[in-house]
Scaffold this active site. Structure first.
Site, PDB file in Angstrom:
ATOM      1  N   ASP A   1       0.818  -1.229   0.000  1.00 42.68           N
ATOM      2  CA  ASP A   1       0.000   0.000   0.000  1.00 42.68           C
ATOM      3  C   ASP A   1       0.841   1.263   0.000  1.00 42.68           C
ATOM      4  O   ASP A   1       0.679   2.130  -0.851  1.00 42.68           O
ATOM      5  CB  ASP A   1      -0.916   0.047   1.237  1.00 42.68           C
ATOM      6  CG  ASP A   1      -2.160  -0.807   1.074  1.00 42.68           C
ATOM      7  OD1 ASP A   1      -2.462  -1.221  -0.074  1.00 42.68           O
ATOM      8  OD2 ASP A   1      -2.839  -1.061   2.094  1.00 42.68           O
TER       9      ASP A   1
ATOM     10  N   SER B   1      -3.230  -9.297   9.549  1.00 45.30           N
ATOM     11  CA  SER B   1      -2.638  -7.966   9.531  1.00 45.30           C
ATOM     12  C   SER B   1      -1.886  -7.791  10.840  1.00 45.30           C
ATOM     13  O   SER B   1      -2.440  -7.992  11.918  1.00 45.30           O
ATOM     14  CB  SER B   1      -3.753  -6.922   9.399  1.00 45.30           C
ATOM     15  OG  SER B   1      -3.275  -5.683   9.865  1.00 45.30           O
TER      16      SER B   1
ATOM     17  N   ARG C   1       1.926   5.244  17.575  1.00 43.44           N
ATOM     18  CA  ARG C   1       1.436   6.194  16.581  1.00 43.44           C
ATOM     19  C   ARG C   1       1.720   7.663  16.887  1.00 43.44           C
ATOM     20  O   ARG C   1       2.087   8.418  15.986  1.00 43.44           O
ATOM     21  CB  ARG C   1      -0.067   5.978  16.327  1.00 43.44           C
ATOM     22  CG  ARG C   1      -0.378   4.640  15.666  1.00 43.44           C
ATOM     23  CD  ARG C   1       0.384   4.453  14.369  1.00 43.44           C
ATOM     24  NE  ARG C   1       0.011   3.246  13.645  1.00 43.44           N
ATOM     25  CZ  ARG C   1       0.659   2.090  13.721  1.00 43.44           C
ATOM     26  NH1 ARG C   1       1.709   1.972  14.508  1.00 43.44           N
ATOM     27  NH2 ARG C   1       0.273   1.045  13.015  1.00 43.44           N
TER      28      ARG C   1
ATOM     29  N   ASP D   1      -5.712   3.892  13.979  1.00 44.26           N
ATOM     30  CA  ASP D   1      -4.391   4.474  13.742  1.00 44.26           C
ATOM     31  C   ASP D   1      -4.437   5.777  12.955  1.00 44.26           C
ATOM     32  O   ASP D   1      -3.635   6.674  13.191  1.00 44.26           O
ATOM     33  CB  ASP D   1      -3.488   3.448  13.062  1.00 44.26           C
ATOM     34  CG  ASP D   1      -3.143   2.302  14.004  1.00 44.26           C
ATOM     35  OD1 ASP D   1      -3.093   2.559  15.222  1.00 44.26           O
ATOM     36  OD2 ASP D   1      -2.951   1.171  13.536  1.00 44.26           O
TER      37      ASP D   1
HETATM   38  N1  ARG Z   1      -6.617  -2.618  17.556  1.00 43.50           N
HETATM   39  C1  ARG Z   1      -5.302  -2.197  17.912  1.00 43.50           C
HETATM   40  C2  ARG Z   1      -5.297  -0.715  18.186  1.00 43.50           C
HETATM   41  O1  ARG Z   1      -6.165  -0.036  17.717  1.00 43.50           O
HETATM   42  C3  ARG Z   1      -4.295  -2.617  16.901  1.00 43.50           C
HETATM   43  C4  ARG Z   1      -4.315  -1.934  15.582  1.00 43.50           C
HETATM   44  C5  ARG Z   1      -3.411  -2.626  14.632  1.00 43.50           C
HETATM   45  N2  ARG Z   1      -3.042  -1.776  13.569  1.00 43.50           N
HETATM   46  C6  ARG Z   1      -2.664  -2.225  12.373  1.00 43.50           C
HETATM   47  N3  ARG Z   1      -2.269  -1.341  11.514  1.00 43.50           N
HETATM   48  N4  ARG Z   1      -2.726  -3.500  12.076  1.00 43.50           N
HETATM   49  O2  ARG Z   1      -4.440  -0.242  18.885  1.00 43.50           O
END
Ligand code: ARG
Length: 413
Positions: A14, A177, A94, A123
């Protein structure tokens, strides 16, 4: 002159496709930014790939130590978690990435930042909230959630990339993922999307299954100074070494797995599987020292603030006055949290077996039931008399209210 944007770049399909897409669709020049937060991947190939994808400049930073000292350890001191024990590995990474995108944008005179998040995750909110808080003038471009993005499948993206000489993935994509850093791994998608499905063993990366863990337990000793871990098994280690080493040991004993359905900020529920071997042990050990060293009322006062801290990190509000205020509280809270904790790791569990601190409030001469007891037993009756005075007043008023001396409620004759 073409507008410049700084793209949070992972080297995946991506974000690689985003580089020519921004050029062709938006006439933008792309500077890539990639951070090492301890995701366990070499960043050298990322540099090559960004260039081949058409980046005008490539920035790579090792942020592992900053990530731990400025983000993870404050969250540990605050005992911050979300959703029954998610230790926030992704959520804590993040804001740091957002802050670094701002720094690179400023240093390079860029007009904005870009990321490859979809429209339904947390995110995107966390990265953009950091940018809003630190540089509200910067533009934010998020191609993957843009109606113009246009790609309907991975194959279409691979095709687009190949035509532009961008290296395309050769290995089969994992059904999951992942987002990984030193503090933990977040796992989504694939068969996990059915909350009834047992997480397959191949989804996990940082721990063995408790069944496969060694039959012999191992003990680790962790030393803390003011709530921050500084030594492992008697050896002073820097934060990166300490967390990495502890993660390996705990993961090898099956410690740190979590399976939840969590409430995302954007309103949906999603099934999430996490691994945080080092964090799980450090949280247990830190709690043990808090019990030993922090006064009763302060411990009680902190519990709702820990929940608040966890929520605000999850919700992307790291760069907020409320987080700073809570850090002030938890700095004071952790002032006496220094000492050593011994934890037994055994087939998925991390159990505290011993704790000691020069600043303990625990006093054996007060707690003991032996002849060494120094507790003033004669003070107890007076204490209880005054403590219960309001209850006695309540009982005598009950007699005035309905002719009953409080006996009716308890069915006492
Ligand atoms: N659900 C978790 C959070 O919001 C993990 C997010 C995972 N992010 C990803 N880009 N796969 O903190």
């Amino acid at each position: 002159m073409a507008k410049k944007v700084v793209l949070a770049y992972s080297g995946g399909l991506d974000t690689s496709v985003i580089i020519p897409w921004l050029k062709e669709k938006r006439g933008m020049e792309v500077i890539t930014f990639s951070a090492d937060l301890g995701q366990g991947e070499e960043l050298d190939p990322v540099k090559e790939k960004a260039k081949k994808s058409g980046a005008v400049k490539v920035c790579i930073e090792d942020l592992r130590e900053r990530f731990l000292t400025e983000f993870v350890f404050p969250a540990l001191k605050a005992r911050a978690a979300y959703s029954n024990g998610y230790l926030l590995a992704t959520a804590l990474g993040r804001p740091l990435i957002g802050a670094e995108l701002v720094r690179v944008a400023r240093e390079n005179g860029a007009a904005g930042i870009a990321h490859g998040c979809t429209g339904k995750g947390n995110d995107q909110v966390r990265i953009e909230a950091a940018v809003r808080a630190l540089a509200p003038e910067l533009e934010v471009v998020a191609p993957v959630r843009d109606p113009d993005w246009g790609f309907k499948s991975r194959e279409e993206e691979i095709d687009y990339a190949a035509k532009r000489g961008i290296p395309v993935p050769v290995t089969k994509k994992s059904p999951y993922s992942y987002d990984r850093n030193l503090w933990g791994l977040s796992i989504e998608c694939g068969s996990l999307e059915d909350p009834w499905t047992t997480p397959p063993e191949d989804a996990y990366q940082l721990s063995v299954s408790p069944e496969k863990a060694p039959d012999k337990a191992v003990r680790v000793e962790i030393e803390f100074e003011k709530g921050v871990p500084v030594a492992l098994d008697g050896k002073k280690l820097n934060p990166v070494e300490l967390v990495a080493k502890l993660g390996e040991i705990a993961g090898a004993h099956g410690v740190g797995r979590l399976d939840v359905v969590e409430d995302r900020l954007v309103g949906i529920k999603s099934r999430e599987v996490y691994e945080a071997p080092a964090g799980t042990v450090l949280f247990a050990a830190h709690k043990a020292l808090v019990e030993l060293c922090v006064s009763r009322d302060l411990v009680h006062m902190a519990a709702p603030l820990s929940a608040e801290y966890g929520r605000l990190v999850y919700y992307g509000l790291w760069f907020s006055p409320q987080r700073e205020a809570l850090d002030g509280f938890f700095a004071e809270f952790n002032r006496p949290v220094s000492g050593t904790v011994r934890v037994r790791l055994y087939k998925g569990s991390a159990v505290v077996e011993g704790r000691k601190s020069p600043l303990a409030l625990y006093e054996e001469k007060l707690a003991t039931y032996t002849a060494a007891d120094k507790f003033d037993h004669t003070a107890a009756p007076g204490f209880i008399k005054l403590w219960c005075l309001p209850l006695a007043a309540e009982a005598s008023r009950a007699a005035r209210m309905d002719g009953d001396r409080g006996g009716k409620k308890l069915k006492i004759k």
